[in-house]
Motif scaffolding. Sequence first.
Motif, PDB file in Angstrom:
ATOM      1  N   CYS A 169       2.147  -2.914   4.503  1.00 20.06           N
ATOM      2  CA  CYS A 169       2.528  -3.685   5.693  1.00 20.06           C
ATOM      3  C   CYS A 169       3.499  -2.900   6.569  1.00 20.06           C
ATOM      4  N   ARG A 170       4.397  -2.156   5.949  1.00 19.71           N
ATOM      5  CA  ARG A 170       5.338  -1.337   6.721  1.00 19.71           C
ATOM      6  C   ARG A 170       4.565  -0.312   7.551  1.00 19.71           C
ATOM      7  N   GLU A 171       3.579   0.341   6.934  1.00 22.43           N
ATOM      8  CA  GLU A 171       2.780   1.335   7.652  1.00 22.43           C
ATOM      9  C   GLU A 171       1.972   0.674   8.769  1.00 22.43           C
ATOM     10  N   HIS A 172       1.415  -0.490   8.497  1.00 18.76           N
ATOM     11  CA  HIS A 172       0.655  -1.230   9.514  1.00 18.76           C
ATOM     12  C   HIS A 172       1.552  -1.560  10.705  1.00 18.76           C
ATOM     13  N   ALA A 173       2.743  -2.070  10.433  1.00 16.85           N
ATOM     14  CA  ALA A 173       3.671  -2.441  11.508  1.00 16.85           C
ATOM     15  C   ALA A 173       4.093  -1.211  12.304  1.00 16.85           C
ATOM     16  N   ARG A 174       4.316  -0.099  11.628  1.00 14.75           N
ATOM     17  CA  ARG A 174       4.682   1.140  12.326  1.00 14.75           C
ATOM     18  C   ARG A 174       3.589   1.538  13.308  1.00 14.75           C
ATOM     19  N   THR A 196      -1.926 -10.686   6.722  1.00 15.76           N
ATOM     20  CA  THR A 196      -0.888  -9.654   6.744  1.00 15.76           C
ATOM     21  C   THR A 196      -1.483  -8.290   7.063  1.00 15.76           C
ATOM     22  N   GLY A 197      -0.617  -7.352   7.315  1.00 20.92           N
ATOM     23  CA  GLY A 197      -1.034  -5.994   7.619  1.00 20.92           C
ATOM     24  C   GLY A 197      -1.748  -5.316   6.467  1.00 20.92           C
ATOM     25  N   CYS A 198      -1.495  -5.745   5.241  1.00 19.11           N
ATOM     26  CA  CYS A 198      -2.155  -5.150   4.075  1.00 19.11           C
ATOM     27  C   CYS A 198      -3.440  -5.882   3.711  1.00 19.11           C
ATOM     28  N   GLY A 199      -3.785  -6.919   4.475  1.00 24.31           N
ATOM     29  CA  GLY A 199      -5.048  -7.619   4.250  1.00 24.31           C
ATOM     30  C   GLY A 199      -4.964  -8.872   3.409  1.00 24.31           C
ATOM     31  N   LEU A 200      -3.790  -9.234   2.941  1.00 19.00           N
ATOM     32  CA  LEU A 200      -3.645 -10.455   2.143  1.00 19.00           C
ATOM     33  C   LEU A 200      -3.415 -11.668   3.030  1.00 19.00           C
ATOM     34  N   GLN A 201      -3.610 -12.839   2.467  1.00 15.01           N
ATOM     35  CA  GLN A 201      -3.210 -14.104   3.071  1.00 15.01           C
ATOM     36  C   GLN A 201      -2.006 -14.579   2.271  1.00 15.01           C
TER      37      GLN A 201
END
Length: 112
Positions: A64-69, A41-46
């Motif tokens: 994850c929202r920030e990563h996707a942005r 995921t964008g936050c580094g988790l599986q």
Amino acid sequence: MGANDPHIHVQSKAVHDDAAARNVLASAFGLAGDLPSLVATGCGLQVPYAMTSPRPDRVTCLACREHARREHLRFAEEVERLSRMSGSTISPEQGRLAADRHRDVARRFSDT
């Protein structure tokens, strides 16, 4: 965030949609590959694939929202740049429209 993580995440490759590619293969060739059970995921988790979404209104993990942005903004810039190159299969106008759609998705990921 552990095994009981209630959040909906974004895949680390936020702009690429494995499910969409799977659907194209299935409709074109009658083949359906398996989707992965766990994804990065964008936050580094599986997390399980079922706990991810590409839709801004569904994602609850703030990282994850920030990563996707960021990913959608980066992709918008890349599409515009590539559409202006000679020999591009899409016109600069088509590139601008696609980039605008990704910027809109990025804006929706930044809205809370």
